[in-house]
Write a protein that holds these residues in place. Sequence first.
Motif, short mmCIF file in Angstrom:
data_model
loop_
_atom_site.label_atom_id
_atom_site.label_comp_id
_atom_site.label_asym_id
_atom_site.label_seq_id
_atom_site.Cartn_x
_atom_site.Cartn_y
_atom_site.Cartn_z
N VAL A 135 0.85 -1.19 0.00
CA VAL A 135 0.00 0.00 0.00
C VAL A 135 0.89 1.24 0.00
N ASN A 136 0.72 2.10 -0.98
CA ASN A 136 1.42 3.38 -0.97
C ASN A 136 0.67 4.36 -0.07
N VAL A 137 1.43 5.12 0.72
CA VAL A 137 0.84 6.15 1.56
C VAL A 137 1.50 7.47 1.16
N ILE A 138 0.68 8.43 0.78
CA ILE A 138 1.21 9.69 0.27
C ILE A 138 0.87 10.83 1.23
N GLY A 139 1.53 11.97 1.02
CA GLY A 139 1.24 13.16 1.82
C GLY A 139 2.33 13.42 2.84
N VAL B 247 -3.34 5.19 -0.30
CA VAL B 247 -4.01 5.17 -1.60
C VAL B 247 -4.67 3.80 -1.77
N MET B 248 -5.85 3.68 -1.21
CA MET B 248 -6.54 2.40 -1.21
C MET B 248 -6.94 1.96 -2.61
N SER B 249 -7.19 2.91 -3.49
CA SER B 249 -7.63 2.57 -4.85
C SER B 249 -6.52 1.92 -5.66
N GLN B 250 -5.28 1.99 -5.18
CA GLN B 250 -4.16 1.42 -5.92
C GLN B 250 -3.69 0.08 -5.36
N VAL B 251 -4.43 -0.46 -4.40
CA VAL B 251 -4.10 -1.79 -3.88
C VAL B 251 -4.45 -2.80 -4.97
N GLY B 252 -3.45 -3.42 -5.53
CA GLY B 252 -3.62 -4.24 -6.73
C GLY B 252 -4.61 -5.38 -6.58
N PRO C 34 -3.86 7.19 -10.47
CA PRO C 34 -5.12 7.96 -10.40
C PRO C 34 -5.83 7.75 -9.07
N LEU C 35 -6.42 8.82 -8.57
CA LEU C 35 -7.13 8.77 -7.29
C LEU C 35 -8.63 8.75 -7.52
N ALA D 98 -10.41 14.47 -2.83
CA ALA D 98 -10.94 15.41 -1.83
C ALA D 98 -10.09 15.40 -0.57
N SER D 99 -9.66 14.20 -0.15
CA SER D 99 -8.80 14.10 1.04
C SER D 99 -7.46 14.76 0.80
N LEU D 100 -6.92 14.59 -0.39
CA LEU D 100 -5.65 15.21 -0.73
C LEU D 100 -5.75 16.73 -0.68
#
Length: 329
Positions: free
Chosen positions: A171-175, A185-190, A283-284, A290-292
Amino acid sequence: MKITVLGAAGGIGQSVSLLLKMKLPAGFKLALYDIAPVTPGIGVDLSHIPTDVAVKGFTGNDLPLALEGSNVVVICAGIARKPGMHRSDLFKFNAGVIRDLIATGAAICPNACFCIITNPVNSMVPVAAEVLKKAGVYNPQKLFGVTMLDVIRAETFVAKFLDRAAGTIRVNVIGGHSGQTILPVMSQVGGFEFTDEEAAALVRHIQDAGTEVVDAKAGNGSATLAMAAAGYRFINAVVRGLMDEENVIECAYVEGGSQHSRFFSQPMRLGKEGWYKVLPYGPLTQAEKASLEAMLPTLRDEIRMGEDFILKPELFQDQPAEAGKAEKK
């Protein structure tokens, strides 16, 4: 290669030093420094572990000796916080610690990779950057804020939610590394899709995990062990990159490559000169976008506070530092 841990007598420092002693490749050197006089004894204690990693502890005026010849400097020194204490309450004291340690590092080992664990990370990294810049040795590719704790928490919680084996989910975590600035970035969990409600619940769990640990320890401790494991994972990635291993990718909080703020955490490739390529986080979803957007004012304010501590020190002269608190990571 030499690794130096600053703040080595603390809960995080001792644990990460143990992991480094046990797991670094043969022939490495490990130096430990802390103002606590017990630190040389910690070095002796670790030296009894049968690995081919030479270890020595330093204290007092021996900081330059600990830093001499270092390739990687890990900073977990400073005070911590207790329940109800905001990360901003830590700022002045820990900013002074980072300022002084980085200034010595800039003079003794200016080409080292500096990995900052000390909170508040969002502000401590800008402090370090401005000190290195003043010394004329700032290389953005060798300065890291260690946000790996958020990553390992995300990977643990998501794997449990999906009933998958631990260690099999990335899981990538950004910010950044505080409250709402932590954005997994839950949408990018393969290979998986979460409903908006599921994703939001997991994100809240990851953001609030430090509080969960402090509460579970009844205010008598923080996430020292998980932070040490996260610190080791990131340090190991930096070392692998320095040793020219290919395709070493982890998330970290750095300057460069982000359109959002001067410092930002996202995945990057690590190599012989530190990080060399910041990678897109993909892509988010609308909720993630919105969270970003919601986090950016906070993140930018925390960055500015770190910059101002060095560039406008008069702003902080009348603010008393708080000492002796225990932080939640």
